[in-house]
Design a protein around this motif. Structure first.
Motif, PDB file in Angstrom:
ATOM      1  N   UNK A  61       0.820  -1.244   0.018  1.00  0.00           N
ATOM      2  CA  UNK A  61       0.216  -0.166  -0.051  1.00  0.00           C
ATOM      3  C   UNK A  61       0.709   1.335  -0.106  1.00  0.00           C
ATOM      4  N   UNK A  62       2.366   0.968  -0.050  1.00  0.00           N
ATOM      5  CA  UNK A  62       3.036   2.210   0.169  1.00  0.00           C
ATOM      6  C   UNK A  62       3.223   2.623  -1.311  1.00  0.00           C
ATOM      7  N   UNK A  63       3.523   3.991  -1.469  1.00  0.00           N
ATOM      8  CA  UNK A  63       3.800   4.537  -2.849  1.00  0.00           C
ATOM      9  C   UNK A  63       5.136   4.085  -3.545  1.00  0.00           C
ATOM     10  N   UNK A  64       5.292   3.575  -4.569  1.00  0.00           N
ATOM     11  CA  UNK A  64       6.514   3.023  -5.077  1.00  0.00           C
ATOM     12  C   UNK A  64       7.448   4.112  -5.724  1.00  0.00           C
ATOM     13  N   UNK A  65       8.697   3.748  -5.506  1.00  0.00           N
ATOM     14  CA  UNK A  65       9.769   4.705  -6.049  1.00  0.00           C
ATOM     15  C   UNK A  65      10.624   4.267  -7.322  1.00  0.00           C
TER      16      UNK A  65
ATOM     17  N   UNK B 125      -9.047   2.747 -12.148  1.00  0.00           N
ATOM     18  CA  UNK B 125      -8.063   3.124 -13.377  1.00  0.00           C
ATOM     19  C   UNK B 125      -9.095   4.000 -14.341  1.00  0.00           C
ATOM     20  N   UNK B 126     -10.185   3.595 -14.673  1.00  0.00           N
ATOM     21  CA  UNK B 126     -11.135   4.207 -15.359  1.00  0.00           C
ATOM     22  C   UNK B 126     -11.527   5.796 -14.772  1.00  0.00           C
ATOM     23  N   UNK B 127     -11.666   5.702 -13.483  1.00  0.00           N
ATOM     24  CA  UNK B 127     -12.048   6.811 -12.797  1.00  0.00           C
ATOM     25  C   UNK B 127     -10.923   7.854 -12.974  1.00  0.00           C
ATOM     26  N   UNK B 128      -9.731   7.519 -12.682  1.00  0.00           N
ATOM     27  CA  UNK B 128      -8.589   8.155 -12.817  1.00  0.00           C
ATOM     28  C   UNK B 128      -8.537   8.890 -14.401  1.00  0.00           C
ATOM     29  N   UNK B 129      -8.775   7.888 -15.309  1.00  0.00           N
ATOM     30  CA  UNK B 129      -8.578   8.487 -16.438  1.00  0.00           C
ATOM     31  C   UNK B 129      -9.742   9.510 -16.982  1.00  0.00           C
TER      32      UNK B 129
ATOM     33  N   UNK C 139      -4.314   6.463  -4.481  1.00  0.00           N
ATOM     34  CA  UNK C 139      -3.885   7.052  -5.861  1.00  0.00           C
ATOM     35  C   UNK C 139      -2.485   7.445  -5.710  1.00  0.00           C
ATOM     36  N   UNK C 140      -1.886   7.712  -4.688  1.00  0.00           N
ATOM     37  CA  UNK C 140      -0.388   7.901  -4.478  1.00  0.00           C
ATOM     38  C   UNK C 140       0.431   6.709  -4.834  1.00  0.00           C
ATOM     39  N   UNK C 141      -0.328   5.490  -4.668  1.00  0.00           N
ATOM     40  CA  UNK C 141       0.365   4.306  -4.987  1.00  0.00           C
ATOM     41  C   UNK C 141       0.508   4.085  -6.454  1.00  0.00           C
ATOM     42  N   UNK C 142      -0.595   4.284  -7.008  1.00  0.00           N
ATOM     43  CA  UNK C 142      -1.180   3.946  -8.483  1.00  0.00           C
ATOM     44  C   UNK C 142      -0.165   5.042  -9.255  1.00  0.00           C
ATOM     45  N   UNK C 143      -0.210   6.286  -8.854  1.00  0.00           N
ATOM     46  CA  UNK C 143       0.615   7.302  -9.631  1.00  0.00           C
ATOM     47  C   UNK C 143       2.054   7.618  -9.422  1.00  0.00           C
ATOM     48  N   UNK C 144       2.512   6.613  -8.127  1.00  0.00           N
ATOM     49  CA  UNK C 144       3.799   6.564  -7.508  1.00  0.00           C
ATOM     50  C   UNK C 144       4.382   7.989  -7.445  1.00  0.00           C
ATOM     51  N   UNK C 145       3.548   8.752  -6.784  1.00  0.00           N
ATOM     52  CA  UNK C 145       3.956  10.232  -6.313  1.00  0.00           C
ATOM     53  C   UNK C 145       3.147  10.283  -5.007  1.00  0.00           C
ATOM     54  N   UNK C 146       3.771  11.485  -3.893  1.00  0.00           N
ATOM     55  CA  UNK C 146       2.773  11.701  -2.857  1.00  0.00           C
ATOM     56  C   UNK C 146       1.490  12.102  -3.037  1.00  0.00           C
ATOM     57  N   UNK C 147       0.774  11.945  -2.173  1.00  0.00           N
ATOM     58  CA  UNK C 147      -0.675  12.242  -2.308  1.00  0.00           C
ATOM     59  C   UNK C 147      -1.145  13.574  -2.771  1.00  0.00           C
ATOM     60  N   UNK C 148      -0.404  14.401  -2.246  1.00  0.00           N
ATOM     61  CA  UNK C 148      -0.675  15.829  -2.508  1.00  0.00           C
ATOM     62  C   UNK C 148      -0.444  16.049  -4.116  1.00  0.00           C
ATOM     63  N   UNK C 149       0.637  15.586  -4.549  1.00  0.00           N
ATOM     64  CA  UNK C 149       0.928  15.668  -5.984  1.00  0.00           C
ATOM     65  C   UNK C 149      -0.047  15.106  -6.888  1.00  0.00           C
ATOM     66  N   UNK C 150      -0.462  13.710  -6.494  1.00  0.00           N
ATOM     67  CA  UNK C 150      -1.371  12.949  -7.081  1.00  0.00           C
ATOM     68  C   UNK C 150      -2.907  13.713  -7.264  1.00  0.00           C
TER      69      UNK C 150
END
Length: 408
Positions: free
Chosen positions: A194-198, A237-241, A326-337
């Motif tokens: 569940x952690x954002x990937x680097x 994925x569809x919602x984000x898109x 969302x931070x996990x999916x987009x691989x960035x901090x939640x605020x940025x996502x």
């Protein structure tokens, strides 16, 4: 009964099994149960009752399920409590079950019935005393922070070659990668997924059923835009898109629901987007555990809306749960996502700052999925929420997800 499911992964990040964590009572509401009353009903295995009531496929579709047993419930008539195939069930014991003859014989009986066995919470100092029990185990769960795997895999490989080792309490993806590289473990458990990937890629595969339904709807004349939006909302994925597309249109106002986003795009453009986005993805694999997690959070939060007097905002709660990874999916901090998308301010406050009117439900849902029963019980007491309400909300969530991911 409070209950949640904890996934167990293989080295390829594929879920191999789920473990049931449950608690029968809210001890904040019933402190006397911490005494002799806590053993009420202890002769039955709570996890088996759950499997029987909901169905093993709803809980762990095609996978094994680990079911904790106590020093009392281990002697119950398990075969009459649950009709699920024994080979799908792994009884999980710990060091409260002593390594004495009566327990050893009972474990042998369970194995003869076709059940599998696992043990956790053993310290290194207890290994020798538990030799006869360890010899019966299919799985041994080890806390990777307390056990040196290089020594453990030699020890277990020599004395108990048939036992699979599971690394528990993994909090970061880096730790998982290191443990996998060192070898020795067959299963892995913890918050790491569940952690954002680097590094690398973590694409979320949309659900096949949603694709088919969407294609049928939008290509059938004057389709119902709201119905299409509801189906889109089932898939992370569809919602984000979708929200990426409407992001440029929401300059002066925030999007507070998926229906709102679909309405902003309009029927014509929505149909074009769905046909483009869905057609090439129809044969995508089943959803990852991250997708499953986001959908369970979304529906569970929605189901708890009335208990928090937020029924009128259930659509926002669903979106909040969906975007909680969302931070996990987009691989960035939640605020940025969230900056990439226009979402309602209260959703953003809850996800980034853990503040605002929606935040308490998000915290409750996340505490619940970690089986932090003490904190869950405390919050239930503060909000005057009954055990039955929470149980129904969660089991309805599991049933909803099962129906959502079942081919029709």
């Amino acid at each position: 009964m409070l209950l949640t499911l904890i996934p167990l992964f293989d080295e390829n990040m594929t879920v191999s099994a789920y473990s049931i964590f449950s608690q029968k009572h809210n001890y904040f509401l019933n402190p006397m149960l911490l005494g002799t009353g806590q053993n009420d009903g202890a002769v039955r295995v709570a996890g088996l009752e759950l499997i029987q009531n909901i169905g093993i496929e709803t809980l762990a579709d095609g996978k094994e399920i680990f079911v904790p047993v106590t020093n009392m419930s281990i002697f119950s008539d398990v075969e009459n409590q649950c009709s699920a195939a024994p080979e799908r069930i792994v009884f999980l014991l710990d060091n409260t079950i002593p390594p004495i003859e009566m327990y050893i014989e009972r474990l042998k009986q369970l194995r003869d019935m076709g059940y599998k066995l696992a043990i956790r919470k053993l310290s290194v100092a207890e290994f020798e005393n538990y030799r006869e029990i360890l010899a019966l185990m299919d799985y041994v769960l080890l806390n990777n922070r307390k056990i040196a795997i290089d020594k453990a895999k030699i020890y277990f490989g020599k004395l108990y070659p048939n036992a699979k080792l599971c690394a528990g309490n993994i909090s970061e993806m880096e730790t998982f990668e290191n443990l996998k590289e060192d070898g020795g473990y067959s299963l892995y458990e913890g918050r790491f997924y569940r952690m954002p990937l680097t590094k690398g890629s973590n694409k979320v595969a949309p659900l096949k059923m949603n694709y088919i339904q969407l294609l049928n709807i939008v290509n059938d004349g004057d389709f119902d835009l709201q119905k299409a939006a509801d189906i889109i909302g089932r898939d992370t994925a569809l919602t984000i898109s979708l929200l990426k597309i409407v992001n440029r249109m929401a300059i002066n106002s925030g999007i507070n629901s998926i229906r709102h986003a679909a309405a902003m795009l309009g029927q014509k453009e929505l149909k074009k987007w769905i046909n483009t986005a869905v057609a090439g993805q129809l044969y995508a694999d089943k959803p990852s555990e991250v997708t499953r997690l986001s959908l369970l959070r979304a529906k569970f939060a929605e189901n708890m809306a009335e208990s928090y007097k937020l029924a009128i905002r259930k659509d926002e709660l669903f979106l909040m749960g969906l975007f909680s990874v969302l931070d996990v999916i987009l691989e960035c901090p939640m605020a940025e996502a969230l900056e990439m998308m226009k979402v309602d301010g209260d959703i953003k406050k809850a996800l980034v700052e853990r503040t605002g009117p929606l935040a308490p439900i998000l915290d409750f849902v996340m505490q619940y999925e970690d089986a932090n029963w003490q904190e869950v019980s405390r919050q239930m007491l503060l909000e005057n929420i009954t055990m039955e309400t929470v149980q129904k909300a969660y089991t309805d969530t599991l049933l909803w997800y099962k129906e959502l991911t079942t081919d029709k």
